[in-house]
Design a protein around this motif. Structure first.
Motif: not given
Length: 161
Positions: A145, A149, A152-153
């Motif tokens: 996760n 994340e 994604e960032k």
């Protein structure tokens, strides 16, 4: 002195012998009658003894019969005693076999106790490993996760540039 003639002496002697003979005859007759009475009594006693003998013979036969039956029972008891001796021997052998079986079962039980101990140990270790594995999976999920994340960032950052 007065002499008696021989004939007179003989006559006197014969008459005295006759008197004696008569007395003795009567005495012997009395004695014979008494012996006859005694004979009759002995006959009665003999008859009683014959009856007693017959009774004793019957009792003897009964005793012989009882003795034969007791002998038969003795033989049966000896046979039964021999059977019990055989059973005692068989039971003694069975006791030995049961002792040996019990010994083996005790040994097997000890081995099962060792196996159960080992299984409990493995189960406890497996449970701990499962718990640790669960924690590890959670950390991996968290890392996934987190990296997802971050990715994604980073992608947003790259896209925003």
């Amino acid at each position: 002195m007065n002499e008696m003639s021989e004939a007179k002496i003989l006559e006197t002697l014969v008459s005295r012998f006759d008197q004696l003979d008569k007395r003795l005859d009567s005495k012997f007759e009395q004695i014979d009658r008494r012996f006859d009475q005694i004979d009759k009594r002995f006959e009665k006693v003999d008859k009683r003894f014959d009856q007693i003998d017959k009774r004793f013979e019957k009792v003897d036969k009964r005793f012989d019969s009882v003795e034969n039956k007791l002998d038969e029972h003795d033989q049966r008891f000896e046979s039964i005693d021999q059977r019990f001796d055989k059973l005692d021997n068989v039971l003694a052998e069975q006791d030995i076999k049961f002792f040996n079986i019990n010994k083996k079962l005790t040994k097997q039980s000890d081995q099962f106790d060792e196996v159960n101990y080992s299984i409990d140990k493995i189960y406890n270790q497996t449970s701990r490993l499962s718990l640790e594995q669960g924690k590890l999976v959670m950390k991996i999920d968290q890392l996934k996760n987190y990296t997802a994340e971050k990715n994604e960032k980073n992608e947003k950052n790259i896209n925003s540039i």
